[in-house]
Write a protein that holds these residues in place. Structure first.
Motif, PDB file in Angstrom:
ATOM      1  N   HIS A  73      20.919 -52.124 -43.870  1.00 55.37           N
ATOM      2  CA  HIS A  73      20.466 -51.468 -45.102  1.00 55.37           C
ATOM      3  C   HIS A  73      21.608 -51.199 -46.082  1.00 55.37           C
ATOM      4  N   SER A  74      22.667 -51.982 -46.002  1.00 56.88           N
ATOM      5  CA  SER A  74      23.784 -51.812 -46.935  1.00 56.88           C
ATOM      6  C   SER A  74      23.371 -52.260 -48.333  1.00 56.88           C
ATOM      7  N   SER A  75      23.817 -51.517 -49.330  1.00 56.43           N
ATOM      8  CA  SER A  75      23.510 -51.883 -50.718  1.00 56.43           C
ATOM      9  C   SER A  75      24.544 -52.845 -51.294  1.00 56.43           C
ATOM     10  N   ASP A  76      25.639 -53.052 -50.566  1.00 57.16           N
ATOM     11  CA  ASP A  76      26.656 -54.008 -51.003  1.00 57.16           C
ATOM     12  C   ASP A  76      26.162 -55.429 -50.746  1.00 57.16           C
ATOM     13  N   PRO A  77      26.785 -56.433 -51.349  1.00 56.48           N
ATOM     14  CA  PRO A  77      26.453 -57.815 -50.962  1.00 56.48           C
ATOM     15  C   PRO A  77      26.537 -57.939 -49.441  1.00 56.48           C
ATOM     16  N   ASN A  78      25.437 -58.324 -48.840  1.00 59.05           N
ATOM     17  CA  ASN A  78      25.298 -58.163 -47.399  1.00 59.05           C
ATOM     18  C   ASN A  78      24.963 -59.484 -46.714  1.00 59.05           C
ATOM     19  N   PRO A  79      25.950 -60.115 -46.041  1.00 58.84           N
ATOM     20  CA  PRO A  79      25.685 -61.383 -45.360  1.00 58.84           C
ATOM     21  C   PRO A  79      24.834 -61.230 -44.103  1.00 58.84           C
ATOM     22  N   TYR A  80      24.606 -59.977 -43.672  1.00 63.72           N
ATOM     23  CA  TYR A  80      23.876 -59.739 -42.432  1.00 63.72           C
ATOM     24  C   TYR A  80      22.533 -59.038 -42.678  1.00 63.72           C
ATOM     25  N   ALA A  81      22.055 -59.069 -43.912  1.00 64.70           N
ATOM     26  CA  ALA A  81      20.831 -58.340 -44.261  1.00 64.70           C
ATOM     27  C   ALA A  81      19.642 -58.798 -43.413  1.00 64.70           C
ATOM     28  N   ALA A  82      19.440 -60.110 -43.312  1.00 65.05           N
ATOM     29  CA  ALA A  82      18.308 -60.623 -42.533  1.00 65.05           C
ATOM     30  C   ALA A  82      18.528 -60.399 -41.041  1.00 65.05           C
ATOM     31  N   LEU A  83      19.743 -60.626 -40.578  1.00 69.91           N
ATOM     32  CA  LEU A  83      20.060 -60.485 -39.163  1.00 69.91           C
ATOM     33  C   LEU A  83      19.764 -59.074 -38.661  1.00 69.91           C
ATOM     34  N   LEU A  84      20.120 -58.077 -39.458  1.00 68.53           N
ATOM     35  CA  LEU A  84      20.026 -56.683 -39.033  1.00 68.53           C
ATOM     36  C   LEU A  84      18.793 -55.972 -39.573  1.00 68.53           C
ATOM     37  N   ASP A  85      17.849 -56.735 -40.082  1.00 71.51           N
ATOM     38  CA  ASP A  85      16.564 -56.160 -40.453  1.00 71.51           C
ATOM     39  C   ASP A  85      15.717 -56.101 -39.179  1.00 71.51           C
ATOM     40  N   PHE A  86      15.747 -54.963 -38.524  1.00 76.93           N
ATOM     41  CA  PHE A  86      15.139 -54.816 -37.209  1.00 76.93           C
ATOM     42  C   PHE A  86      13.665 -54.407 -37.257  1.00 76.93           C
ATOM     43  N   ARG A  87      13.102 -54.266 -38.425  1.00 76.78           N
ATOM     44  CA  ARG A  87      11.731 -53.775 -38.530  1.00 76.78           C
ATOM     45  C   ARG A  87      10.756 -54.686 -37.770  1.00 76.78           C
ATOM     46  N   ASN A  88       9.934 -54.041 -36.942  1.00 75.88           N
ATOM     47  CA  ASN A  88       8.881 -54.735 -36.179  1.00 75.88           C
ATOM     48  C   ASN A  88       9.427 -55.810 -35.247  1.00 75.88           C
ATOM     49  N   LYS A  89      10.652 -55.643 -34.781  1.00 76.77           N
ATOM     50  CA  LYS A  89      11.253 -56.624 -33.879  1.00 76.77           C
ATOM     51  C   LYS A  89      11.418 -56.038 -32.482  1.00 76.77           C
ATOM     52  N   ARG A  90      11.164 -56.887 -31.489  1.00 75.50           N
ATOM     53  CA  ARG A  90      11.376 -56.527 -30.088  1.00 75.50           C
ATOM     54  C   ARG A  90      12.793 -56.885 -29.681  1.00 75.50           C
ATOM     55  N   LEU A 143      13.220 -44.307 -24.149  1.00 75.14           N
ATOM     56  CA  LEU A 143      13.269 -45.755 -24.302  1.00 75.14           C
ATOM     57  C   LEU A 143      12.893 -46.441 -22.987  1.00 75.14           C
ATOM     58  N   LYS A 144      12.277 -47.597 -23.120  1.00 71.45           N
ATOM     59  CA  LYS A 144      11.890 -48.373 -21.942  1.00 71.45           C
ATOM     60  C   LYS A 144      13.136 -48.847 -21.201  1.00 71.45           C
ATOM     61  N   ASN A 145      13.064 -48.845 -19.878  1.00 79.25           N
ATOM     62  CA  ASN A 145      14.172 -49.354 -19.078  1.00 79.25           C
ATOM     63  C   ASN A 145      13.624 -49.924 -17.784  1.00 79.25           C
ATOM     64  N   THR A 146      14.303 -50.944 -17.284  1.00 80.70           N
ATOM     65  CA  THR A 146      13.836 -51.575 -16.053  1.00 80.70           C
ATOM     66  C   THR A 146      14.969 -52.343 -15.388  1.00 80.70           C
ATOM     67  N   LEU A 183      19.080 -47.588 -35.290  1.00 77.77           N
ATOM     68  CA  LEU A 183      19.249 -48.388 -36.505  1.00 77.77           C
ATOM     69  C   LEU A 183      17.984 -49.168 -36.861  1.00 77.77           C
ATOM     70  N   GLY A 184      16.909 -48.932 -36.127  1.00 78.78           N
ATOM     71  CA  GLY A 184      15.627 -49.479 -36.545  1.00 78.78           C
ATOM     72  C   GLY A 184      15.000 -50.517 -35.658  1.00 78.78           C
ATOM     73  N   LEU A 185      15.652 -50.901 -34.560  1.00 78.39           N
ATOM     74  CA  LEU A 185      15.038 -51.887 -33.665  1.00 78.39           C
ATOM     75  C   LEU A 185      13.759 -51.281 -33.094  1.00 78.39           C
ATOM     76  N   TYR A 186      12.669 -51.941 -33.335  1.00 79.12           N
ATOM     77  CA  TYR A 186      11.340 -51.345 -33.179  1.00 79.12           C
ATOM     78  C   TYR A 186      10.975 -51.066 -31.722  1.00 79.12           C
ATOM     79  N   ASP A 187      11.200 -52.028 -30.865  1.00 77.18           N
ATOM     80  CA  ASP A 187      10.735 -51.947 -29.483  1.00 77.18           C
ATOM     81  C   ASP A 187      11.863 -52.439 -28.593  1.00 77.18           C
ATOM     82  N   VAL A 188      12.453 -51.536 -27.818  1.00 75.75           N
ATOM     83  CA  VAL A 188      13.671 -51.846 -27.079  1.00 75.75           C
ATOM     84  C   VAL A 188      13.445 -51.659 -25.580  1.00 75.75           C
TER      85      VAL A 188
END
Length: 229
Positions: free
Chosen positions: A49-66, A116-119, A84-89
């Motif tokens: 979620h950096s507002s600077d030019p961000n080369p990792y914007a897509a990589l670190l968009d954790f919304r709705n990701k397992r 958090l889930k653990n196994t 940091l937003g990883l949806y399901d861990v």
């Protein structure tokens, strides 16, 4: 290099403070906090979620990701990426490490807001892998390459668990020259790798010995060759 021998490691992730108990006197390396877990979390925090030019914007968009962590140990990376937003861990490790992980999950539940889930997961156990219901959007691991005999199983698990379009985030430090050599040889069979420049790491957690790698599956590759494993 360990981060510190202190019995409790504190790590602030945004507005939350994680407090991780470690046992450096244990027979198991998974009960200590190793530096690459901190490096990975703070790298992600810097760019998420950096507002600077961000080369990792897509990589670190954790919304709705397992996401799934391999060799989670005390749980630092898994907890941090969840904050940091990883949806399901799902946090995984071998049986002897689970008591330390569950202790840290319990003591950090106020910061996490949930359990958090653990196994248990042994990388060479296909039934345990299947039970996790792969594939995952994000597979991550830190300081897990130190035993040459486990390298093939680790890479096979990574390749099986991650989606074809997913990503593996790896916090890495050379622990064994033999394991390091074999890991990167086999990694090239299944993954394209990208090393994060050190200047892109969090400035307070840019340890000289530690790196972050981004691994993406090659086309038509599902897992490295396991012959003679």
């Amino acid at each position: 290099m360990k981060f510190t021998d202190s019995p409790v490691i504190e790590l602030r992730v945004r507005d939350k403070l994680l407090a991780l108990h470690q046992d450096n006197g244990s027979m198991h390396v998974g009960t200590s906090v190793w530096p690459c877990s901190l490096v990975l979390v703070k790298f992600a925090e810097r760019w998420a979620h950096s507002s600077d030019p961000n080369p990792y914007a897509a990589l670190l968009d954790f919304r709705n990701k397992r996401g799934i962590e391999l060799g989670t140990g005390c749980g630092v990376a898994g907890m941090g990426l969840f904050l940091l937003g990883l949806y399901d861990v799902v946090l995984t490790d071998i049986p002897p490490v689970m008591p330390a992980l569950k202790h840290n999950l319990k003591r950090n539940k106020p910061a996490l807001g949930k359990a958090l889930k653990n196994t248990v997961l042994c990388w060479n156990n296909p039934d345990q892998i299947k039970a996790l219901n792969p594939p995952f959007d994000v597979v991550f691991a830190t300081d897990v390459v130190y035993i040459e005999e486990s390298v093939r199983h680790l890479l096979s698990a990574m390749a099986t668990l991650v989606k074809p379009e997913g990503v593996v985030l790896l916090g890495y430090q050379v622990r064994s020259p033999e394991a390091d050599k074999l890991f990167w040889e086999l990694c090239d069979e299944a993954f394209h790798k990208e090393k994060v420049p050190h200047e892109h790491l969090h400035p307070d957690y840019a340890y000289e010995e530690a790196d972050v790698f981004i691994l993406r599956k090659k086309q038509n590759e599902t897992k490295p060759n396991e012959e003679n494993s």
